[in-house]
Structure formats: structure tokens, C-alpha cells
Design a protein around this motif. Sequence first.
Motif, short mmCIF file in Angstrom:
data_model
loop_
_atom_site.label_atom_id
_atom_site.label_comp_id
_atom_site.label_asym_id
_atom_site.label_seq_id
_atom_site.Cartn_x
_atom_site.Cartn_y
_atom_site.Cartn_z
N LYS A 100 1.46 56.09 -13.46
CA LYS A 100 1.33 56.26 -14.92
C LYS A 100 1.42 57.73 -15.29
CE LYS A 100 0.05 55.47 -19.22
NZ LYS A 100 1.10 55.66 -20.20
N LEU A 101 0.72 58.59 -14.56
CA LEU A 101 0.79 60.03 -14.84
C LEU A 101 2.22 60.54 -14.70
CD1 LEU A 101 -2.44 61.30 -13.03
CD2 LEU A 101 -2.01 61.31 -15.50
N ALA A 102 2.92 60.09 -13.66
CA ALA A 102 4.30 60.52 -13.45
C ALA A 102 5.20 60.06 -14.59
CB ALA A 102 4.81 59.99 -12.11
N ARG A 103 5.03 58.82 -15.05
CA ARG A 103 5.83 58.32 -16.17
C ARG A 103 5.58 59.13 -17.43
NH1 ARG A 103 4.39 53.09 -14.55
NH2 ARG A 103 2.86 52.99 -16.24
N ASP A 104 4.36 59.61 -17.59
CA ASP A 104 4.01 60.41 -18.77
C ASP A 104 4.32 61.89 -18.57
OD1 ASP A 104 3.15 58.10 -19.98
OD2 ASP A 104 1.02 58.56 -19.82
N VAL A 134 -0.44 65.39 -10.55
CA VAL A 134 -1.88 65.52 -10.35
C VAL A 134 -2.30 66.99 -10.43
CG1 VAL A 134 -3.77 65.17 -8.72
CG2 VAL A 134 -2.03 63.40 -9.01
N SER A 135 -1.50 67.88 -9.82
CA SER A 135 -1.87 69.30 -9.84
C SER A 135 -1.81 69.86 -11.26
CB SER A 135 -0.97 70.10 -8.90
OG SER A 135 0.39 69.99 -9.28
N GLU A 136 -0.85 69.43 -12.09
CA GLU A 136 -0.81 69.88 -13.49
C GLU A 136 -2.03 69.41 -14.26
OE1 GLU A 136 3.95 70.06 -14.52
OE2 GLU A 136 2.91 68.13 -14.61
N ALA A 137 -2.42 68.18 -14.03
CA ALA A 137 -3.59 67.64 -14.72
C ALA A 137 -4.84 68.41 -14.34
CB ALA A 137 -3.76 66.16 -14.40
N VAL A 138 -5.00 68.72 -13.07
CA VAL A 138 -6.17 69.48 -12.61
C VAL A 138 -6.14 70.88 -13.21
CG1 VAL A 138 -7.27 70.52 -10.59
CG2 VAL A 138 -6.49 68.15 -10.50
N ARG A 160 -4.65 71.97 -15.97
CA ARG A 160 -4.92 71.94 -17.40
C ARG A 160 -6.39 71.63 -17.68
NH1 ARG A 160 0.30 69.11 -20.30
NH2 ARG A 160 1.84 70.37 -19.23
N ARG A 161 -7.00 70.83 -16.85
CA ARG A 161 -8.41 70.49 -17.04
C ARG A 161 -9.31 71.70 -16.82
NH1 ARG A 161 -12.87 68.13 -18.44
NH2 ARG A 161 -14.23 67.28 -16.87
N HIS A 162 -8.95 72.49 -15.81
CA HIS A 162 -9.78 73.65 -15.46
C HIS A 162 -9.30 74.94 -16.11
CE1 HIS A 162 -12.21 71.33 -12.72
NE2 HIS A 162 -11.12 70.83 -12.18
N GLY A 163 -8.24 74.84 -16.90
CA GLY A 163 -7.76 75.97 -17.68
C GLY A 163 -7.19 77.05 -16.86
#
Length: 46
Positions: free
Chosen positions: A29-33, A37-41, A43-46
Motif C-alpha cells: 500500500k505504501l509503495a502504491r501511494d 518505508v525509509s521515506e515514511a520514517v 518524514r515522521r522524524h523530520g
Amino acid sequence: MFTAIDAARLARPGHVSRNTWLTEAVQEKLARDGWTVSEAVERRHG
């Protein structure tokens, strides 16, 4: 929901745990969007 998940994972060859199946589904799902995973982490931690 768990019945459908269990049917899908049991249809795969070998043993796939529910947790592994769910993790793979989230990764897909993340890949389709357009996320990795590393980008999400990052962005979460700024």
C-alpha cells in the motif's frame, strides 16, 4: 477480516504468519501511494 486474511495467507506456499502477511500488505500500500518505508520514517522524524 481475519478470516479473509487467513484464507489469503494460507493459499500461499510455505508458512506465512498473519503478522508477515499484514506487514507485506502495508508495504504494498505504501509503495502504491509512492512511499518507501525509509521515506515514511524520515518524514515522521523530520
